[in-house]
Write an enzyme that holds these catalytic residues in place. Structure first.
Site, PDB file in Angstrom:
ATOM      1  CG  ASP A 280      -1.749  -1.104   1.467  1.00 20.64           C
ATOM      2  OD1 ASP A 280      -2.092  -1.742   0.463  1.00 20.64           O
ATOM      3  OD2 ASP A 280      -2.101  -1.367   2.630  1.00 20.64           O
TER       4      ASP A 280
HETATM    5  N1  URA Z   1      -1.176  -5.910   3.907  1.00 28.79           N
HETATM    6  C1  URA Z   1      -1.658  -4.654   3.862  1.00 28.79           C
HETATM    7  O1  URA Z   1      -2.711  -4.375   4.423  1.00 28.79           O
HETATM    8  N2  URA Z   1      -0.962  -3.730   3.200  1.00 28.79           N
HETATM    9  C2  URA Z   1       0.217  -3.978   2.584  1.00 28.79           C
HETATM   10  O2  URA Z   1       0.810  -3.061   2.014  1.00 28.79           O
HETATM   11  C3  URA Z   1       0.696  -5.280   2.640  1.00 28.79           C
HETATM   12  C4  URA Z   1      -0.007  -6.236   3.303  1.00 28.79           C
END
Ligand code: URA
Length: 241
Positions: free
Chosen positions: A110
């Site tokens: 993310d």
């Molecule tokens: N899980 C998440 O919620 N975000 C990420 O970036 C990776 C795993």
């Protein structure tokens, strides 16, 4: 070693169109093993030593296809080729955007997640790492809005936790509490926003998320946020160890 036409190789590395490469060759801008190569149709052997042998305008050529990078992704950049705002690709040399085969992130983190991110132009390697059948472990450190209750570990390990809107329960995941509001979580799947949604499912909220490890490969300590480098063969093997 594979032999590739010089103009095809260099246009695939983003140095220009084939006719631009021809002009550059005629102008004496390309040297192989110290000798000017004026014929853009020449076939040259392409291996990992190419940057030591081929110079473009006096500089070592970019790494040939088969590239794998390890990056310390900073918070605030998006894993995408074309979205608004800062992108992980902006951290790479601008010419690399024009590479064909293109460089892709191996899965996604993310925008607000930091840590270990791999990028490659090798589709086979990418699929080997993200294939659910390989069960490559992904290890995250999460900072939480509320203290852990003590129930989370058993719930995450149960193999029965359902995320909202999904039909299949999550595979067992391991939780290691680090402080009342910090935990290390190891998962083998890569569902959308998985870690954030797992903590939401137990009534908590992830305030910061950092990926520490993929399989047997830890985020190299010498990489500050935003830094990256080419992976060694040992680092690639470690992912599957
Ligand atoms: N899980 C998440 O919620 N975000 C990420 O970036 C990776 C795993």
């Amino acid at each position: 070693m594979k032999a590739v036409r010089l103009d095809k190789l260099l246009s695939g590395l983003g140095y220009g169109t084939r006719s631009e490469i021809q002009k550059l060759a005629r102008a004496g801008g390309i040297e192989l093993d110290g000798t000017t190569l004026s014929d853009a149709a020449a076939r040259i052997p392409v291996g990992p030593d190419l940057p030591a042998r081929l110079q473009i305008d006096g500089r070592p050529v970019d790494p040939p296809p088969g590239l794998a990078l390890v990056m310390h992704k900073p918070v605030g950049v998006t894993c995408s080729h074309k979205e608004d705002g800062a992108l992980v690709h902006d951290l790479l040399p601008p010419r690399w955007r024009r590479r064909d085969p293109a460089i892709s992130t191996v899965g996604r983190l993310d925008k607000q997640t930091s840590g270990l991110l791999l990028l490659t132009d090798d589709g086979e390697l990418l699929h080997r790492i993200i294939s659910p059948r390989r069960h490559v472990a992904k290890v995250y450190r999460a900072t939480l809005a509320r203290p852990l209750t003590g129930q989370e570990g058993a719930i995450f390990a149960s193999g029965e936790l359902m995320l909202e809107g999904e039909a299949k329960p999550l595979a067992p995941a391991q939780l290691e509490p680090l402080s009342p509001t910090e935990a290390r979580l190891t998962v083998t799947e890569g569902r959308y926003h998985q870690v954030r949604r797992m903590f939401a499912a137990v009534g908590n909220h992830v305030e910061a998320l950092h990926r520490e490890r993929l399989g047997g490969l830890a985020l190299p300590e010498d990489l500050a946020p935003g830094q990256w480098r080419q992976m060694t063969d040992e680092e690639i093997a470690a992912v599957f160890a």
